[in-house]
Design a protein around this motif. Sequence first.
Motif, PDB file in Angstrom:
ATOM      1  N   UNK B  36     -54.716   2.873  13.513  1.00  0.00           N
ATOM      2  CA  UNK B  36     -53.451   3.586  13.796  1.00  0.00           C
ATOM      3  C   UNK B  36     -53.154   3.545  15.297  1.00  0.00           C
ATOM      4  N   UNK B  37     -54.196   3.616  16.100  1.00  0.00           N
ATOM      5  CA  UNK B  37     -54.012   3.580  17.557  1.00  0.00           C
ATOM      6  C   UNK B  37     -53.368   2.270  18.007  1.00  0.00           C
ATOM      7  N   UNK B  38     -53.532   1.223  17.204  1.00  0.00           N
ATOM      8  CA  UNK B  38     -52.908  -0.066  17.553  1.00  0.00           C
ATOM      9  C   UNK B  38     -51.539  -0.210  16.892  1.00  0.00           C
ATOM     10  N   UNK B  39     -51.098   0.844  16.187  1.00  0.00           N
ATOM     11  CA  UNK B  39     -49.772   0.809  15.568  1.00  0.00           C
ATOM     12  C   UNK B  39     -49.770   0.349  14.122  1.00  0.00           C
ATOM     13  N   UNK B  41     -49.255   0.758  10.594  1.00  0.00           N
ATOM     14  CA  UNK B  41     -48.594   1.745   9.732  1.00  0.00           C
ATOM     15  C   UNK B  41     -49.250   1.836   8.356  1.00  0.00           C
ATOM     16  N   UNK B  44     -51.981   4.204   8.666  1.00  0.00           N
ATOM     17  CA  UNK B  44     -51.429   5.561   8.762  1.00  0.00           C
ATOM     18  C   UNK B  44     -51.058   6.085   7.373  1.00  0.00           C
ATOM     19  N   UNK B  48     -52.567   9.431   5.632  1.00  0.00           N
ATOM     20  CA  UNK B  48     -51.678  10.508   5.167  1.00  0.00           C
ATOM     21  C   UNK B  48     -51.975  10.816   3.702  1.00  0.00           C
ATOM     22  N   UNK B  77     -48.853  15.340  11.134  1.00  0.00           N
ATOM     23  CA  UNK B  77     -49.094  13.903  10.967  1.00  0.00           C
ATOM     24  C   UNK B  77     -48.291  13.085  11.992  1.00  0.00           C
ATOM     25  N   UNK B  81     -49.927  10.323  14.539  1.00  0.00           N
ATOM     26  CA  UNK B  81     -49.406   8.974  14.792  1.00  0.00           C
ATOM     27  C   UNK B  81     -49.176   8.762  16.293  1.00  0.00           C
ATOM     28  N   UNK B  84     -52.680   9.049  18.384  1.00  0.00           N
ATOM     29  CA  UNK B  84     -53.889   8.444  17.799  1.00  0.00           C
ATOM     30  C   UNK B  84     -54.785   7.809  18.866  1.00  0.00           C
ATOM     31  N   UNK B  85     -54.163   7.218  19.869  1.00  0.00           N
ATOM     32  CA  UNK B  85     -54.956   6.523  20.887  1.00  0.00           C
ATOM     33  C   UNK B  85     -55.779   7.484  21.733  1.00  0.00           C
TER      34      UNK B  85
END
Lengths: 146, 212
Positions: B36-39, B41, B44, B48, B77, B81, B84-85
Amino acid sequence: MKLGRFSAILDAYGAAPERWPAHEREAALELARSSLPAARALSEAHALDTTLLRMSVPDIESDPERFISLRSAIVSAAQPRIGNWFDRWLGVDLTPSQLWPSVAGLTVATLLGFAVGLGGLIQIDPDHDADDVAVLSSIDLPAASQ
Amino acid sequence: MQPNAAIKKTEACPGRKLSRLTVTEPRSDENLMAAIATGDQFAFARLVERHLSRTVGLATRLMGSRADGEEVAQEAFARVWTHAARWRPIGGGGNARFTTWLYRIVVNLAIDRKRRPVHAAMDDVDEPMDEADDGFAQIHRRQVSDAVAAAMMRLPERQRVALALCFFEEMSNIEAAKIMALSVGAIESLLVRARRALRQELTGVYEELSEG
């Protein structure tokens, strides 16, 4: 275990032994088996537990339509982060230990650039005539001279 | 095929050029958070799906309203998102499990919202109807549920949070202490005060239940 501590455990954690602190559980159970006041306190705690558990909060998974709708809303709101690469370039997502080489490099580069610039400024041109500067200034900056 | 499982192709018998699919363990929360830290989805969405139900449950108990609980869960949530990083797993510079971090966000958001002057009443906490109950039993169950919920909402917020985490969500006092940034002793003290207050308020209700 004393009755006072047993009552405090019941007051804090309720009647279910699995919720009691592990290191006191066995002694508490022993007291509940051997002491009438402790057994009575346990029964009262159980009654309160039963009442509290009557507070119903329906599990959202029991309503699949609502679950899917809420999950979709959350996931679709998570847009690709345009600023992600920029943050990483800036070091926003780095810990201090990861960040310091970049900071040190930037500091050295800044100092070096400053030193080179300063060296250029104080360079003396032996052919330069101070009168030329005065003449050029009066031509180039008429507004300033008035 | 399970969407949450990492699947890798391995050669069972290299000489015969046969292959088989090996389904490994579902991705851990830590693993999903790294993605998620790298995007990512998809990661994610998986996270969720895994934690939505419990997050809504906790938020609803803290807020006293299902609608508010869902809003808090959504916002929590969204923060997962966005930030996350910044989250670090245990052993990677962090000191908390993902769920501890998530529930801390939920608790903080719920407390912030409860401090706002306007909030919804308990009326929209729906109770699933038990088809085995007759009408009178359903009404009685609803009344008890409302009485407990109202008594919960009258507790000071830290007592309510401690009770929601330890009693209703069945977390250990150690985990609750991490979420609330308190000592275990302080959590125990909050629980004692919360249950004593509820016992006083609900004496009539639970004596009636005991007799019933």
